[in-house]
Design a protein around this motif. Structure first.
Motif, PDB file in Angstrom:
ATOM      1  N   HIS B  15       0.989  -1.226  -0.248  1.00 44.81           N
ATOM      2  CA  HIS B  15      -0.188   0.329   0.417  1.00 44.81           C
ATOM      3  C   HIS B  15       0.860   1.164  -0.207  1.00 44.81           C
ATOM      4  CE1 HIS B  15      -4.221  -1.265   0.784  1.00 44.81           C
ATOM      5  NE2 HIS B  15      -3.662  -2.789   1.325  1.00 44.81           N
ATOM      6  N   LEU B  16       2.148   1.683   0.654  1.00 49.35           N
ATOM      7  CA  LEU B  16       2.365   2.237   0.559  1.00 49.35           C
ATOM      8  C   LEU B  16       3.776   2.860  -0.340  1.00 49.35           C
ATOM      9  CD1 LEU B  16       4.439   4.620   2.229  1.00 49.35           C
ATOM     10  CD2 LEU B  16       6.276   2.626   3.430  1.00 49.35           C
ATOM     11  N   ALA B  17       4.108   1.654  -1.026  1.00 45.18           N
ATOM     12  CA  ALA B  17       4.774   1.638  -2.131  1.00 45.18           C
ATOM     13  C   ALA B  17       3.613   2.462  -3.695  1.00 45.18           C
ATOM     14  CB  ALA B  17       4.955   0.445  -2.884  1.00 45.18           C
ATOM     15  N   ALA B  18       1.943   1.585  -3.037  1.00 43.10           N
ATOM     16  CA  ALA B  18       1.316   1.928  -4.117  1.00 43.10           C
ATOM     17  C   ALA B  18       1.184   3.793  -3.711  1.00 43.10           C
ATOM     18  CB  ALA B  18      -0.292   1.823  -3.856  1.00 43.10           C
ATOM     19  N   SER B  19       1.172   4.272  -3.060  1.00 42.28           N
ATOM     20  CA  SER B  19       0.759   5.382  -2.344  1.00 42.28           C
ATOM     21  C   SER B  19       1.667   6.327  -3.095  1.00 42.28           C
ATOM     22  CB  SER B  19       0.076   5.436  -1.346  1.00 42.28           C
ATOM     23  OG  SER B  19       0.427   7.124  -0.657  1.00 42.28           O
ATOM     24  N   LEU B  20       2.807   5.969  -2.870  1.00 39.97           N
ATOM     25  CA  LEU B  20       4.084   6.940  -3.620  1.00 39.97           C
ATOM     26  C   LEU B  20       4.565   7.013  -4.746  1.00 39.97           C
ATOM     27  CD1 LEU B  20       6.723   5.512  -0.618  1.00 39.97           C
ATOM     28  CD2 LEU B  20       6.016   8.021  -0.499  1.00 39.97           C
ATOM     29  N   ARG B  46       3.419  -3.001 -12.455  1.00 37.32           N
ATOM     30  CA  ARG B  46       2.990  -2.059 -13.719  1.00 37.32           C
ATOM     31  C   ARG B  46       2.801  -0.363 -13.747  1.00 37.32           C
ATOM     32  NH1 ARG B  46      -3.072  -3.756 -14.315  1.00 37.32           N
ATOM     33  NH2 ARG B  46      -3.143  -2.464 -11.905  1.00 37.32           N
ATOM     34  N   HIS B  47       3.246  -0.345 -13.144  1.00 39.40           N
ATOM     35  CA  HIS B  47       3.795   1.255 -12.907  1.00 39.40           C
ATOM     36  C   HIS B  47       5.234   1.880 -13.170  1.00 39.40           C
ATOM     37  CE1 HIS B  47       4.054   5.206 -11.623  1.00 39.40           C
ATOM     38  NE2 HIS B  47       2.391   5.658 -11.312  1.00 39.40           N
ATOM     39  N   PHE B  50       8.091   1.698 -10.710  1.00 43.19           N
ATOM     40  CA  PHE B  50       8.757   1.085  -9.196  1.00 43.19           C
ATOM     41  C   PHE B  50       9.899   0.214  -9.979  1.00 43.19           C
ATOM     42  CE2 PHE B  50       7.578  -3.932  -7.529  1.00 43.19           C
ATOM     43  CZ  PHE B  50       7.870  -3.075  -6.484  1.00 43.19           C
ATOM     44  N   THR B  51      10.987  -0.692  -9.516  1.00 43.49           N
ATOM     45  CA  THR B  51      11.749  -1.566  -9.852  1.00 43.49           C
ATOM     46  C   THR B  51      12.059  -1.853  -8.678  1.00 43.49           C
ATOM     47  OG1 THR B  51      13.527   0.079  -8.921  1.00 43.49           O
ATOM     48  CG2 THR B  51      13.347  -0.530 -11.176  1.00 43.49           C
ATOM     49  N   PHE B  52      11.893  -3.764  -8.746  1.00 41.68           N
ATOM     50  CA  PHE B  52      12.414  -4.975  -8.086  1.00 41.68           C
ATOM     51  C   PHE B  52      13.628  -5.339  -8.003  1.00 41.68           C
ATOM     52  CE2 PHE B  52      10.681  -8.390  -5.901  1.00 41.68           C
ATOM     53  CZ  PHE B  52      10.401  -8.125  -5.070  1.00 41.68           C
ATOM     54  N   PHE B  53      13.983  -5.829  -6.492  1.00 39.08           N
ATOM     55  CA  PHE B  53      14.521  -6.439  -6.358  1.00 39.08           C
ATOM     56  C   PHE B  53      13.760  -7.512  -5.739  1.00 39.08           C
ATOM     57  CE2 PHE B  53      16.645  -2.544  -7.465  1.00 39.08           C
ATOM     58  CZ  PHE B  53      18.054  -3.013  -8.228  1.00 39.08           C
ATOM     59  N   ALA B 318      -2.287  -3.031  -6.729  1.00 39.54           N
ATOM     60  CA  ALA B 318      -1.922  -2.709  -5.715  1.00 39.54           C
ATOM     61  C   ALA B 318      -2.254  -0.872  -5.524  1.00 39.54           C
ATOM     62  CB  ALA B 318      -0.824  -2.535  -5.035  1.00 39.54           C
ATOM     63  N   ALA B 319      -2.285  -0.805  -7.560  1.00 40.37           N
ATOM     64  CA  ALA B 319      -1.524   0.463  -7.654  1.00 40.37           C
ATOM     65  C   ALA B 319      -3.046   1.278  -7.555  1.00 40.37           C
ATOM     66  CB  ALA B 319      -0.802   0.596  -8.844  1.00 40.37           C
ATOM     67  N   ASP B 320      -4.515   0.386  -7.983  1.00 37.22           N
ATOM     68  CA  ASP B 320      -5.393   0.506  -8.325  1.00 37.22           C
ATOM     69  C   ASP B 320      -6.197   0.876  -7.410  1.00 37.22           C
ATOM     70  OD1 ASP B 320      -4.930   0.207 -11.063  1.00 37.22           O
ATOM     71  OD2 ASP B 320      -5.975  -1.512 -11.269  1.00 37.22           O
ATOM     72  N   LEU B 321      -5.583   1.145  -5.743  1.00 36.99           N
ATOM     73  CA  LEU B 321      -6.425   0.647  -4.181  1.00 36.99           C
ATOM     74  C   LEU B 321      -6.789   2.222  -4.925  1.00 36.99           C
ATOM     75  CD1 LEU B 321      -4.661  -1.426  -1.777  1.00 36.99           C
ATOM     76  CD2 LEU B 321      -7.250  -1.071  -2.679  1.00 36.99           C
ATOM     77  N   PRO B 322      -8.126   2.549  -3.995  1.00 33.08           N
ATOM     78  CA  PRO B 322      -8.659   4.306  -3.944  1.00 33.08           C
ATOM     79  C   PRO B 322      -7.572   5.386  -2.496  1.00 33.08           C
ATOM     80  CG  PRO B 322     -10.176   3.172  -3.500  1.00 33.08           C
ATOM     81  CD  PRO B 322      -9.278   1.478  -3.631  1.00 33.08           C
ATOM     82  N   LEU B 323      -6.322   4.839  -2.722  1.00 35.16           N
ATOM     83  CA  LEU B 323      -5.996   5.344  -1.254  1.00 35.16           C
ATOM     84  C   LEU B 323      -6.072   6.809  -1.279  1.00 35.16           C
ATOM     85  CD1 LEU B 323      -2.637   3.141  -1.453  1.00 35.16           C
ATOM     86  CD2 LEU B 323      -4.744   3.537   0.008  1.00 35.16           C
ATOM     87  N   HIS B 324      -6.383   6.987   0.108  1.00 33.48           N
ATOM     88  CA  HIS B 324      -6.213   8.460   1.147  1.00 33.48           C
ATOM     89  C   HIS B 324      -4.650   8.699   1.162  1.00 33.48           C
ATOM     90  CE1 HIS B 324     -10.771   8.154   1.205  1.00 33.48           C
ATOM     91  NE2 HIS B 324     -10.268   7.138   1.360  1.00 33.48           N
TER      92      HIS B 324
END
Lengths: 328, 328
Positions: B15-20, B46-47, B50-53, B318-324
């Motif tokens: 969630h934190l990643a998606a928000s950032l 998909r964003h 974002f990169t991942f290890f 994750a990236a689709d979440l309606p985060l506030h």
């Protein structure tokens, strides 16, 4: 019996090594001299059963060939001025250091003993402290680098016991004093003796009404060795039970060295516990153990060794100490 | 802004990643999937930012070239069944993992944020818990592999701040729920929803009168991001303030999914806290933060996401979440 002992050049480690060697054990000592003293290693090396590796247990332990019966993890700065000077190193020897020692024990089929501390009780709200008391510790204060490192060390020791079936022991060591302490140790016993021998005022923190219970080091070593002879995995308190106020203690040390010295009051250190005293019911019943050396007698021996350290003849060699360790 | 986030495939980390990412940041995610979920990584990938290890932060962190503004350390098993299955790994991610993340921040001139936990308060004797409360934790019990690891993580974070001047933050996260939790998470929210969706009895531990205070994950993320925008180094509580008994909570979840299901009482887990509730005065004053999403609304969203996870369409990305997360 063959044992690896981390912190062998430290105050308690050097006494434990001397005691084990005197009983005919082979002792492999490890120390990085962050707070240990090379003089203790030199004294121990005069015993043919002693071998030594200068190494930082937080970075790893030497590969030990041959059988190993015990890994005894006593390495850590233990006095507030030392561990506050080396907070990260103190945290690491509690975490990485303990884990390296546990892994060695596991690999070699050895048993494991952790030197924990009464500091896991922090500034306790229960008096005296039984092993079942969970403690009252500031998790991020100035003393947390030591207190939380030791609580972590207990947690990982029990995790290895539970997850890997490792045969473990945990001793919670309360205030201990005796020969081999560094003159700059920074704790109250050495401060007072050092000050009195130097003809300076004895500095008492706060109002001097906070209490401590001291044990002489030979009592502690006797208890640790008893704990190695029983099978019990929870923590076991070892400590003196006679509480004394810091003001009264200053008076006792002054009387033993130089009754004419003044006593001076200075501010209390941060998070310093007001009172700490072990409940030793478990040690009494499990180990048949209780302290035997009186404060007067212990102080006499400690002051004598401090005088000798200050003399040109140099420090008292560890292996010559009259340690009480009846074969158990 | 460029950040490295450990635990990016976990419940809160994703969630934190998606928000950032939604705010335009570059996020380097790290996870070893011990308890994180690859589906979250796939959704975040998909964003373009974002990169991942795939790496175990306890063993080290990837060498990151270029500037880095923050290291956010969110990696750890966090539910009792997970961390009790992996006690040594949990201890290690708290000690070695935190230290590797601190060292990376130090090397790269980045700021550091530690995800700590209300578990540092243990089974508290003070209600609600302010950040100044030292906690009541069993240092070697079954939960100690998590609780002591997090207390150690706080201690070493403050040691790096004090000794090395590192610009650090500590957030103490109270019970949080929402989409992205594992169905087998083992904590009460997922247990109840999972059981109710499966048409099973809801199992309440003990007498069901123990209380918890839940926060919805978007409230937490908003608070974490606010904390990144102020300069404050002590721990900050983020959590819901409305206490609810476990029996009542079971009734609420049942009513939302299937009112006909029975509630069954089972034994209480070891060292399970009786009550825990944050004092959020500090977050209110320092961050202007308070929870906003009601339990009814949060549960509705969570149940919807659990239903969707169970559907053939697969988990909610994750990236689709309606985060506030209003820009602060």
């Amino acid at each position: 019996m063959r044992l690896l002992l981390t912190g062998s050049a430290g105050f308690i480690g050097s006494h434990l090594a001397a005691s084990l060697l005197t009983s005919g054990a082979q002792v492999i000592g490890v120390d990085n001299y962050l707070s240990g003293q090379p003089a203790h290693t030199e004294a121990l090396k005069r015993h043919p059963g002693f071998t030594f590796f200068e190494a930082d247990v937080s970075q790893g332990l030497p590969l030990v060939a041959g059988p190993l019966d015990w890994v005894l993890h006593f390495a850590s700065p233990a006095s507030p001025p030392h561990y506050q000077q080396f907070p990260v190193e103190t945290l690491m020897v509690g975490a990485q250091g303990t884990q390296h020692a546990l892994n060695l024990a596991r690999r070699q089929g050895a048993r494991f003993l952790l030197a924990s501390t009464s500091e896991v009780y922090g500034d306790p709200l229960v008096h005296p402290q039984p092993e079942t008391y969970w403690g009252h510790v500031n998790p991020n204060g100035l003393r947390s680098c030591y207190d939380e490192a030791k609580r972590y060390a207990e947690a990982i020791t029990m995790a290895y016991h539970r997850a890997h079936g490792l045969d473990t022991r945990i001793v919670r060591i309360f205030n201990t004093y005796g020969p081999h302490m560094r003159a700059d140790d920074g704790r109250v016993v050495t401060n007072f003796i050092h000050q009195a021998l130097a003809g300076e005022a004895l500095t008492v923190q706060g109002d001097g009404q906070q209490t401590r219970s001291f044990q002489y080091v030979s009592d502690l070593i006797r208890g640790v060795r008893r704990l190695m002879d029983v099978t019990y995995h929870g923590p076991v308190n070892l400590g003196g039970t006679d509480a004394i106020t810091m003001q009264r203690f200053a008076e006792v040390v002054r009387a033993a060295i130089n009754p004419g010295l003044p006593i001076r009051f200075v501010p209390l250190a941060a998070d310093d516990p007001r009172q700490r005293q072990p409940d030793i019911t478990l040690a009494r019943t499990l180990l048949g153990w209780a302290p035997e050396v009186s404060l007067d007698e212990g102080l006499k021996r400690t002051i004598a060794s401090f005088r000798q350290q200050a003399s040109p003849a140099g420090p008292l060699p560890a292996a010559d100490l009259p340690l009480h360790h009846p074969a158990t």
